[in-house]
Enzyme design. Structure first.
Site, PDB file in Angstrom:
ATOM      1  N   GLY A  28      35.396  43.516  51.801  1.00 24.71           N
ATOM      2  CA  GLY A  28      34.264  42.598  51.884  1.00 24.71           C
ATOM      3  C   GLY A  28      34.740  41.166  51.943  1.00 24.71           C
ATOM      4  O   GLY A  28      35.931  40.874  51.810  1.00 24.71           O
ATOM      5  N   HIS A  49      43.225  42.696  53.372  1.00 22.46           N
ATOM      6  CA  HIS A  49      42.613  42.041  52.215  1.00 22.46           C
ATOM      7  C   HIS A  49      41.605  42.988  51.594  1.00 22.46           C
ATOM      8  O   HIS A  49      40.705  43.504  52.269  1.00 22.46           O
ATOM      9  CB  HIS A  49      41.915  40.748  52.651  1.00 22.46           C
ATOM     10  CG  HIS A  49      41.183  40.058  51.545  1.00 22.46           C
ATOM     11  ND1 HIS A  49      41.818  39.516  50.445  1.00 22.46           N
ATOM     12  CD2 HIS A  49      39.859  39.841  51.363  1.00 22.46           C
ATOM     13  CE1 HIS A  49      40.925  38.980  49.648  1.00 22.46           C
ATOM     14  NE2 HIS A  49      39.723  39.162  50.176  1.00 22.46           N
ATOM     15  N   ASP A 105      43.598  42.146  46.019  1.00 20.89           N
ATOM     16  CA  ASP A 105      43.707  41.043  46.978  1.00 20.89           C
ATOM     17  C   ASP A 105      44.423  41.451  48.264  1.00 20.89           C
ATOM     18  O   ASP A 105      43.909  41.243  49.355  1.00 20.89           O
ATOM     19  CB  ASP A 105      44.395  39.827  46.359  1.00 20.89           C
ATOM     20  CG  ASP A 105      44.275  38.615  47.270  1.00 20.89           C
ATOM     21  OD1 ASP A 105      43.137  38.255  47.616  1.00 20.89           O
ATOM     22  OD2 ASP A 105      45.312  38.053  47.654  1.00 20.89           O
ATOM     23  N   SER A 164      35.537  37.275  51.093  1.00 19.55           N
ATOM     24  CA  SER A 164      36.153  36.644  49.937  1.00 19.55           C
ATOM     25  C   SER A 164      35.080  36.136  48.977  1.00 19.55           C
ATOM     26  O   SER A 164      34.102  35.510  49.394  1.00 19.55           O
ATOM     27  CB  SER A 164      37.043  35.487  50.396  1.00 19.55           C
ATOM     28  OG  SER A 164      37.661  34.858  49.303  1.00 19.55           O
ATOM     29  N   GLY A 165      35.235  36.446  47.687  1.00 22.81           N
ATOM     30  CA  GLY A 165      34.291  36.001  46.676  1.00 22.81           C
ATOM     31  C   GLY A 165      33.076  36.875  46.501  1.00 22.81           C
ATOM     32  O   GLY A 165      32.184  36.549  45.710  1.00 22.81           O
ATOM     33  N   ILE A 166      33.039  38.024  47.189  1.00 26.48           N
ATOM     34  CA  ILE A 166      31.844  38.877  47.126  1.00 26.48           C
ATOM     35  C   ILE A 166      31.798  39.710  45.851  1.00 26.48           C
ATOM     36  O   ILE A 166      30.751  40.244  45.487  1.00 26.48           O
ATOM     37  CB  ILE A 166      31.763  39.774  48.377  1.00 26.48           C
ATOM     38  CG1 ILE A 166      30.326  40.263  48.593  1.00 26.48           C
ATOM     39  CG2 ILE A 166      32.752  40.950  48.283  1.00 26.48           C
ATOM     40  CD1 ILE A 166      30.099  40.924  49.935  1.00 26.48           C
ATOM     41  N   GLY A 167      32.947  39.863  45.164  1.00 28.67           N
ATOM     42  CA  GLY A 167      32.937  40.604  43.903  1.00 28.67           C
ATOM     43  C   GLY A 167      33.824  41.834  43.884  1.00 28.67           C
ATOM     44  O   GLY A 167      33.629  42.721  43.039  1.00 28.67           O
ATOM     45  N   LYS A 168      34.801  41.906  44.765  1.00 29.19           N
ATOM     46  CA  LYS A 168      35.680  43.075  44.828  1.00 29.19           C
ATOM     47  C   LYS A 168      36.504  43.218  43.546  1.00 29.19           C
ATOM     48  O   LYS A 168      36.583  44.302  42.956  1.00 29.19           O
ATOM     49  CB  LYS A 168      36.616  42.973  46.044  1.00 29.19           C
ATOM     50  CG  LYS A 168      35.896  42.907  47.380  1.00 29.19           C
ATOM     51  CD  LYS A 168      36.862  42.869  48.537  1.00 29.19           C
ATOM     52  CE  LYS A 168      37.681  41.586  48.592  1.00 29.19           C
ATOM     53  NZ  LYS A 168      36.860  40.380  48.815  1.00 29.19           N
ATOM     54  N   SER A 169      37.138  42.132  43.126  1.00 26.44           N
ATOM     55  CA  SER A 169      38.002  42.190  41.944  1.00 26.44           C
ATOM     56  C   SER A 169      37.186  42.442  40.671  1.00 26.44           C
ATOM     57  O   SER A 169      37.630  43.169  39.777  1.00 26.44           O
ATOM     58  CB  SER A 169      38.802  40.897  41.807  1.00 26.44           C
ATOM     59  OG  SER A 169      39.691  40.735  42.900  1.00 26.44           O
ATOM     60  N   GLU A 183      43.109  38.559  40.307  1.00 23.05           N
ATOM     61  CA  GLU A 183      42.457  37.263  40.214  1.00 23.05           C
ATOM     62  C   GLU A 183      40.985  37.475  39.887  1.00 23.05           C
ATOM     63  O   GLU A 183      40.262  38.148  40.622  1.00 23.05           O
ATOM     64  CB  GLU A 183      42.569  36.475  41.525  1.00 23.05           C
ATOM     65  CG  GLU A 183      41.862  35.130  41.451  1.00 23.05           C
ATOM     66  CD  GLU A 183      41.648  34.466  42.805  1.00 23.05           C
ATOM     67  OE1 GLU A 183      41.024  33.403  42.846  1.00 23.05           O
ATOM     68  OE2 GLU A 183      42.098  35.051  43.812  1.00 23.05           O
ATOM     69  N   ARG A 195      19.689  56.677  55.391  1.00 23.18           N
ATOM     70  CA  ARG A 195      19.527  56.680  53.938  1.00 23.18           C
ATOM     71  C   ARG A 195      19.866  58.038  53.336  1.00 23.18           C
ATOM     72  O   ARG A 195      20.045  58.155  52.121  1.00 23.18           O
ATOM     73  CB  ARG A 195      18.088  56.286  53.579  1.00 23.18           C
ATOM     74  CG  ARG A 195      17.749  54.864  53.982  1.00 23.18           C
ATOM     75  CD  ARG A 195      16.314  54.521  53.666  1.00 23.18           C
ATOM     76  NE  ARG A 195      16.023  54.624  52.240  1.00 23.18           N
ATOM     77  CZ  ARG A 195      14.812  54.416  51.716  1.00 23.18           C
ATOM     78  NH1 ARG A 195      13.796  54.111  52.510  1.00 23.18           N
ATOM     79  NH2 ARG A 195      14.624  54.523  50.419  1.00 23.18           N
TER      80      ARG A 195
END
Length: 322
Positions: free
Chosen positions: A165, A150, A189, A167-172, A214, A258
């Protein structure tokens, strides 16, 4: 440091002989033999020169057999009775098919024993030196170990960047912004990943969802229709993984490197892929971060490391003071 281990490998599906015939436009010399039930599961080939002399130790029966000019010339030196015996023993081994290169003419004994053993024979106009590398490359890709993950895979300045990441985290949405900036989408996806070699993973999009994305709140969009074919790419070597994480207002990131001197990796099918964990905050521009990560990774592959250069300058400055 190995960050994750992803090794839920799907067993490669055998590839049909029919697909190989169509791919390389082979000409059948045995059209009466049906090949619908013949499948290949070995990404190797064999030139049976030594087998024609009677040596079958270590012979792999599942390999495609290639008869080139050298093998053909040797067979021509044999008497008909000898060739008949050679082919009788050869086809008794149970080979999937035989391919003659450079449009070589089949000997009668070859076709006779092919029909008896129900083994298809083909020809190609290509010489062995051209045909074999292409065939091996194709077989290696078709029969490579595979896993579906995924995420989003996108070509950024020529680097294959896989965005992962929750689901819904902002990949697309991040990928959509990158497409608008001129980069190319491979998969959204779901990513089909194949291990081509010990240092190469290739990602593709499952054919069912190819060209689609999506976007939450909007739904499914067709990237090709909206942005043109130049916004898409069919496959890409995976060079880098960016793992998106929700920011936590605690001490969990205090010990994070860092400077970027220590690299983390995600192990996929035995291959280690450099991985950066990106913490999300409202003000962070993820598209710019992805572009920066891709270019920085390319610089490191070319032998330049900004962190090492900074260390060198600091060492030089401290040396001058002393």
């Amino acid at each position: 440091m190995i960050n994750k281990l992803i090794n839920t490998e799907l067993k490669p599906k055998p590839v049909s002989l029919q697909k190989l015939v169509e791919q390389f436009e082979l000409t059948s010399l045995t059209p009466s033999i049906t090949i619908e039930s013949i499948y290949l599961d070995n990404p190797s080939i064999n030139k049976p020169g030594i087998q024609f002399t009677g040596f079958y130790d270590f012979f792999v029966r599942g390999n495609i057999q290639i008869i080139g000019k050298v093998e053909h010339e040797y067979l021509k030196t044999l008497q008909e009775k000898q060739r008949d015996q050679v082919f009788s023993e050869f086809f008794h081994q149970g080979v999937p098919c035989v391919i003659l290169t450079k449009d070589l003419s089949p000997m009668p004994e070859l076709l006779i024993h092919a029909e008896i053993s129900n083994t298809p024979i083909y020809t190609t106009s290509l010489p062995s030196s051209d045909f074999i590398p292409e065939l091996l490359r194709w077989l290696r890709i078709e029969l490579a170990p595979k896993v579906t993950l995924h995420g989003v895979l996108i070509d950024i300045f020529g680097e294959g960047v896989m965005i992962m990441g929750d689901s819904g985290i902002g990949k697309s949405e991040t990928a959509l912004e990158l497409i608008k900036r001129g980069h190319r989408l491979i998969a959204d996806d779901a990513i089909d990943i194949k291990r081509i070699s010990s240092n190469t993973l290739i990602g593709q999009c499952p054919s069912l969802i190819q060209n689609f994305m999506e976007v939450r709140g909007i739904g499914i969009i067709d990237v090709q229709k909206m942005f043109g074919v130049e916004a898409l790419k069919t496959s890409q070597v995976i060079d880098l993984i960016l793992n998106l994480e929700y920011y936590k207002d605690d001490d969990s990131y205090k010990n994070q490197d860092r400077i970027g001197e220590k690299e983390e990796f995600t192990n996929i099918l035995g291959n280690n892929i450099v991985t950066h964990n990106i913490q999300l905050k409202d003000w962070r521009n993820l598209a710019v971060i992805c572009e920066t990560a891709a270019v920085n990774h390319r610089q490191k592959k070319m032998g330049y490391s900004a962190s090492q250069e900074l260390k060198r300058r600091l060492k030089e400055a401290l040396g001058n003071k002393s």
